[in-house]
Structure formats: structure tokens, C-alpha cells
Write a protein that holds these residues in place. Structure first.
Motif, PDB file in Angstrom:
ATOM      1  N   UNK A 122     -33.363  17.582  -5.835  1.00  0.00           N
ATOM      2  CA  UNK A 122     -33.164  19.017  -6.004  1.00  0.00           C
ATOM      3  C   UNK A 122     -34.434  19.725  -6.426  1.00  0.00           C
ATOM      4  N   UNK A 123     -34.300  20.641  -7.382  1.00  0.00           N
ATOM      5  CA  UNK A 123     -35.405  21.508  -7.792  1.00  0.00           C
ATOM      6  C   UNK A 123     -36.302  20.802  -8.816  1.00  0.00           C
ATOM      7  N   UNK A 124     -36.954  19.734  -8.369  1.00  0.00           N
ATOM      8  CA  UNK A 124     -37.866  18.966  -9.226  1.00  0.00           C
ATOM      9  C   UNK A 124     -39.150  18.672  -8.463  1.00  0.00           C
ATOM     10  N   UNK A 125     -40.230  18.489  -9.197  1.00  0.00           N
ATOM     11  CA  UNK A 125     -41.501  18.167  -8.573  1.00  0.00           C
ATOM     12  C   UNK A 125     -41.668  16.704  -8.251  1.00  0.00           C
ATOM     13  N   UNK A 126     -40.870  15.836  -8.911  1.00  0.00           N
ATOM     14  CA  UNK A 126     -40.986  14.390  -8.693  1.00  0.00           C
ATOM     15  C   UNK A 126     -39.615  13.791  -8.372  1.00  0.00           C
ATOM     16  N   UNK A 127     -39.080  14.065  -7.194  1.00  0.00           N
ATOM     17  CA  UNK A 127     -37.789  13.478  -6.830  1.00  0.00           C
ATOM     18  C   UNK A 127     -37.961  12.015  -6.446  1.00  0.00           C
ATOM     19  N   UNK A 128     -36.837  11.305  -6.352  1.00  0.00           N
ATOM     20  CA  UNK A 128     -36.893   9.924  -5.890  1.00  0.00           C
ATOM     21  C   UNK A 128     -35.706   9.120  -6.374  1.00  0.00           C
ATOM     22  N   UNK A 129     -35.706   7.850  -6.015  1.00  0.00           N
ATOM     23  CA  UNK A 129     -34.703   6.904  -6.511  1.00  0.00           C
ATOM     24  C   UNK A 129     -35.400   6.004  -7.526  1.00  0.00           C
ATOM     25  N   UNK A 171     -39.595  14.535 -17.364  1.00  0.00           N
ATOM     26  CA  UNK A 171     -40.410  13.577 -16.626  1.00  0.00           C
ATOM     27  C   UNK A 171     -40.438  13.867 -15.129  1.00  0.00           C
ATOM     28  N   UNK A 172     -39.412  14.551 -14.625  1.00  0.00           N
ATOM     29  CA  UNK A 172     -39.324  14.806 -13.189  1.00  0.00           C
ATOM     30  C   UNK A 172     -39.759  16.218 -12.818  1.00  0.00           C
ATOM     31  N   UNK A 173     -40.364  16.911 -13.783  1.00  0.00           N
ATOM     32  CA  UNK A 173     -41.013  18.195 -13.547  1.00  0.00           C
ATOM     33  C   UNK A 173     -40.075  19.217 -12.895  1.00  0.00           C
ATOM     34  N   UNK A 174     -39.081  19.694 -13.658  1.00  0.00           N
ATOM     35  CA  UNK A 174     -38.146  20.695 -13.109  1.00  0.00           C
ATOM     36  C   UNK A 174     -38.871  21.973 -12.723  1.00  0.00           C
ATOM     37  N   UNK A 175     -38.481  22.546 -11.606  1.00  0.00           N
ATOM     38  CA  UNK A 175     -39.065  23.796 -11.141  1.00  0.00           C
ATOM     39  C   UNK A 175     -38.409  24.967 -11.864  1.00  0.00           C
ATOM     40  N   UNK A 176     -39.065  26.101 -11.835  1.00  0.00           N
ATOM     41  CA  UNK A 176     -38.516  27.290 -12.492  1.00  0.00           C
ATOM     42  C   UNK A 176     -37.220  27.746 -11.838  1.00  0.00           C
ATOM     43  N   UNK A 177     -36.979  27.307 -10.611  1.00  0.00           N
ATOM     44  CA  UNK A 177     -35.755  27.668  -9.891  1.00  0.00           C
ATOM     45  C   UNK A 177     -34.550  26.833 -10.314  1.00  0.00           C
ATOM     46  N   UNK A 178     -34.762  25.801 -11.124  1.00  0.00           N
ATOM     47  CA  UNK A 178     -33.656  24.932 -11.558  1.00  0.00           C
ATOM     48  C   UNK A 178     -32.869  25.613 -12.662  1.00  0.00           C
ATOM     49  N   UNK A 179     -31.631  25.954 -12.366  1.00  0.00           N
ATOM     50  CA  UNK A 179     -30.778  26.653 -13.333  1.00  0.00           C
ATOM     51  C   UNK A 179     -29.599  25.809 -13.803  1.00  0.00           C
ATOM     52  N   UNK A 180     -29.286  24.753 -13.054  1.00  0.00           N
ATOM     53  CA  UNK A 180     -28.153  23.878 -13.372  1.00  0.00           C
ATOM     54  C   UNK A 180     -28.538  22.425 -13.123  1.00  0.00           C
ATOM     55  N   UNK A 181     -27.773  21.523 -13.757  1.00  0.00           N
ATOM     56  CA  UNK A 181     -27.940  20.091 -13.517  1.00  0.00           C
ATOM     57  C   UNK A 181     -26.590  19.539 -13.077  1.00  0.00           C
ATOM     58  N   UNK A 182     -26.597  18.893 -11.938  1.00  0.00           N
ATOM     59  CA  UNK A 182     -25.383  18.286 -11.370  1.00  0.00           C
ATOM     60  C   UNK A 182     -25.474  16.768 -11.513  1.00  0.00           C
ATOM     61  N   UNK A 261     -30.318  22.099  -9.637  1.00  0.00           N
ATOM     62  CA  UNK A 261     -29.898  23.000  -8.579  1.00  0.00           C
ATOM     63  C   UNK A 261     -30.049  24.459  -9.000  1.00  0.00           C
ATOM     64  N   UNK A 262     -30.160  25.321  -7.984  1.00  0.00           N
ATOM     65  CA  UNK A 262     -30.245  26.764  -8.213  1.00  0.00           C
ATOM     66  C   UNK A 262     -28.893  27.359  -8.587  1.00  0.00           C
ATOM     67  N   UNK A 263     -27.834  26.853  -7.965  1.00  0.00           N
ATOM     68  CA  UNK A 263     -26.500  27.430  -8.115  1.00  0.00           C
ATOM     69  C   UNK A 263     -25.593  26.521  -8.934  1.00  0.00           C
ATOM     70  N   UNK A 264     -24.610  27.122  -9.568  1.00  0.00           N
ATOM     71  CA  UNK A 264     -23.673  26.366 -10.389  1.00  0.00           C
ATOM     72  C   UNK A 264     -22.890  25.383  -9.531  1.00  0.00           C
ATOM     73  N   UNK A 265     -22.920  24.099  -9.859  1.00  0.00           N
ATOM     74  CA  UNK A 265     -22.188  23.110  -9.061  1.00  0.00           C
ATOM     75  C   UNK A 265     -20.681  23.212  -9.282  1.00  0.00           C
ATOM     76  N   UNK A 266     -19.939  22.862  -8.259  1.00  0.00           N
ATOM     77  CA  UNK A 266     -18.481  22.812  -8.370  1.00  0.00           C
ATOM     78  C   UNK A 266     -18.107  21.438  -8.901  1.00  0.00           C
ATOM     79  N   UNK A 267     -17.515  21.370 -10.092  1.00  0.00           N
ATOM     80  CA  UNK A 267     -17.202  20.089 -10.698  1.00  0.00           C
ATOM     81  C   UNK A 267     -15.849  19.577 -10.210  1.00  0.00           C
ATOM     82  N   UNK A 268     -15.586  18.298 -10.446  1.00  0.00           N
ATOM     83  CA  UNK A 268     -14.364  17.679  -9.930  1.00  0.00           C
ATOM     84  C   UNK A 268     -13.107  18.337 -10.470  1.00  0.00           C
ATOM     85  N   UNK A 269     -13.034  18.554 -11.789  1.00  0.00           N
ATOM     86  CA  UNK A 269     -11.818  19.121 -12.352  1.00  0.00           C
ATOM     87  C   UNK A 269     -11.677  20.598 -12.014  1.00  0.00           C
TER      88      UNK A 269
END
Length: 335
Positions: A122-129, A171-182, A261-269
Motif C-alpha cells: 500500500x502507501x509505503x516506501x518499502x513494501x514487500x514480503x 520501518x516501512x516508510x509510510x507515505x503522507x497519503x497513508x490514512x488507515x492501516x488494514x 491505505x488512503x481510504x477506510x477499509x471495510x472490516x469483516x464485522x
């Protein structure tokens, strides 16, 4: 050293010793010197001690290497006792393994937790597995004693081993566009009878989310252990979230993906019953669930004829730490 975040804490004399909270020497079949050193360090810091019951398994190498520098903090109210390990590990909601409270303990042992990796994207500078071991902090782990409050109106007090989520996100350098974590849970139908059930209402995999400022809050914790040992599978091994001021279903288990993520994620419940399970899910005695009043809670263990009933506290007792996150919000609408 004892780390105070402000607000309620407990002293050693106010924590009830639990025979099931294992000493390091009982945990380790190797590295006994390191284990005893960790005990000594914690004792000098004023950390609570606990009697061993001899049932602990050997600690895996990744945890052995980090026990020597464990720091601890207690963020619970005075006169609150730690929940016995048997209750905390045997009474769970982990619907991937079934709907009953004892289903996770009966079935989760089949879940494979080695090797384990987590996708960060997502909105990170260092994505990966990343391999699980590579996500662990180099400076050691923290032990935190937190309340756990379920929306079903029962509660526990659990000592977790882990590290702040904020440390990992940075550590994964979140971008300024990151408003939520899923967050996303492992999906392994072959090992998870609840996933295979035709009666399940959940669209797997299980998904949860936080606002970025909630995720970066000092109380928000990634747990890799509890009661001085690695997490049992039924409690979310090898990596789970702990957000102590929210209802327990927000603290997602067995994490395999973290997406900024930029937008609020839809959670399971939310997807299943949006009128019952809001995105925020903050503990609030004034906002009842349709099936469970939130004004009071039953602290486990609790007898049938002498239940331990307590008044529920706003934000699960962490109001002084987290209330500013929601300043100006309508907590009845943003439930």
C-alpha cells in the motif's frame, strides 16, 4: 525499567501471582543463564514474579534471543489480577476454528506457523514480503499487562510479549497519503474448520483496520507472546494485534498482511452487520450492542453463582491516554 504511559498502573503488590505464568528457567531447555538473567533484570526493575507450574514448552530460538532485554509495563488499574493462563488460552473467539469458545483451543494446533511471512504493501516506501523473524525488533521485546474487553461483555487481564506497532510501521516508510492501516488474517481452509463451515457468515479472510493515528499510538501493540512464552495458536500465533481500548474483535490474530491505505477499509464485522459493529469499536458503557449491554462486564474467571461483575469504563480504562484521538467526534455515531 517500569515504563509509565500515564494513567492507571499496578504495582507488584497489586498483581496476583499466577502459577501458570511460567518462569524463564522452566521455559528454556537451553540458554538457562540467559533466562535467569532476564528474571534478575525484571526483578530489579520491580516487575511482578510468578510461580512456575512446570508445563511450559521450550522457547523457540527467535524468542530466546530476545528474552534477555525484556522491558515491562503494567497498564491496568489497581487491584486487578492477571487472568489465569488456562482461561486466557482456553476461552477465545477465533471463528476460523469454530463458533464455540473452546473450538480454537481444540482445533488451532493444526495451523502451521512456521515458516511465516507478512506482506506489507500500500502507501509505503518499502513494501514487500517479510519473514516473521525479520519483523521482530532488534532491541528486544516488551511485556505489557493490558485489559482485554470483548463486545460480548466479558473481560480478562493478560500479560503480552511484543513491541509497539508504530515501530514496525515506521520501518516501512509510510507515505503522507497513508490514512488507515488494514490487517488480514491467515486463510488456511485445510486447517480451519470454521472457514470450511457452510454456516459461517464471514467473507474470509478476516479483515480489521485502524486509523493511522490509532495504529501509531504508543498503546497499540503487536504481540508475539503471552505469559512469558510464545503465543498459543488459538491466541493468534505468531503475530497478533492488541488495541486495549477497543473491543477484542479489533485485535486481529495470525496476521499475514498489513496494508497502509488512503481510504477506510471495510472490516469483516462491518460487512456482516454494520449497524452492530462500527469501524471504531471503542469500549463505551453508554453505547450498547443490540445483544449485550456494555454498561457492565464479567471478569474471567467468573463463577456461575458468584460472577465477578464490574462497571465498564470508557475506552476500557485508558481514557486518559487515548481520548484525544476522538476529540470532537460523536462517540454514539462513530461507534
Amino acid at each position: 525499567m517500569l515504563i509509565h504511559l500515564g494513567g492507571p498502573s499496578c504495582r507488584e503488590s497489586e498483581v496476583t501471582p499466577e502459577s501458570i505464568y511460567f518462569r524463564r528457567r522452566d521455559l528454556l531447555r537451553a540458554g538457562a543463564g540467559l533466562a535467569l538473567g532476564a528474571i534478575a533484570a525484571r526483578a530489579h526493575a520491580g516487575a511482578p514474579s510468578y510461580e512456575a507450574d512446570g508445563r511450559a514448552a521450550a522457547v523457540p530460538p527467535w524468542l530466546q534471543a530476545r528474552l534477555g532485554s525484556v522491558r515491562w509495563q503494567a497498564v491496568v488499574a489497581e487491584n486487578e489480577s492477571i487472568t489465569p493462563f488456562g482461561d486466557a488460552s482456553g476461552y477465545n473467539n477465533f471463528y476460523e476454528f469454530g463458533p464455540d469458545k473452546d473450538d480454537p483451543a481444540r482445533h488451532a494446533g493444526k495451523m502451521k506457523t512456521e515458516p511465516w511471512s507478512v506482506v506489507v504493501d500500500g502507501e509505503v516506501g518499502r513494501p514487500g514480503r517479510f519473514a516473521f523473524e525479520d519483523l521482530l525488533p532488534r532491541r528486544g521485546l516488551e511485556e505489557r499487562i493490558y485489559r482485554l474487553r470483548c463486545v460480548e461483555a466479558w473481560s480478562m487481564v493478560i500479560p503480552w510479549l511484543g513491541f509497539p506497532l508504530a515501530e514496525l510501521i515506521k520501518r516501512f516508510e509510510p507515505l503522507s497519503s497513508a490514512r488507515y492501516v488494514r490487517f488480514e488474517t491467515l486463510l488456511a481452509p485445510q486447517d480451519m474448520p470454521g472457514v470450511r463451515s457452510s454456516f459461517s457468515l464471514i467473507d474470509w479472510p478476516y479483515v480489521e483496520g485502524l486509523r493511522i493515528d490509532e495504529a501509531m499510538h504508543p498503546l497499540t501493540f503487536l504481540a508475539v507472546g503471552m505469559y512469558g512464552r510464545e503465543l498459543p495458536n488459538q491466541n493468534g500465533a505468531p503475530l497478533r494485534l492488541v488495541v486495549p481500548w477497543k473491543y477484542g474483535f479489533k485485535s486481529i490474530k495470525s496476521i499475514v498482511r498489513i496494508s497502509l491505505e488512503r481510504d477506510q477499509p471495510r472490516t469483516s464485522w462491518q460487512s456482516i452487520a454494520p449497524s452492530e459493529y462500527g469501524f471504531y469499536a471503542n469500549v463505551n458503557p453508554e453505547v450498547s450492542h443490540p445483544r449485550w449491554s456494555q454498561a457492565k462486564e464479567r471478569r474471567l474467571p467468573s463463577g456461575l453463582f458468584s460472577p465477578d461483575i464490574r462497571e465498564t469504563r470508557l475506552f476500557n480504562g485508558y481514557e486518559s491516554e487515548v481520548a484525544d484521538l476522538y476529540r470532537g467526534m460523536d462517540l454514539r455515531r462513530d461507534y
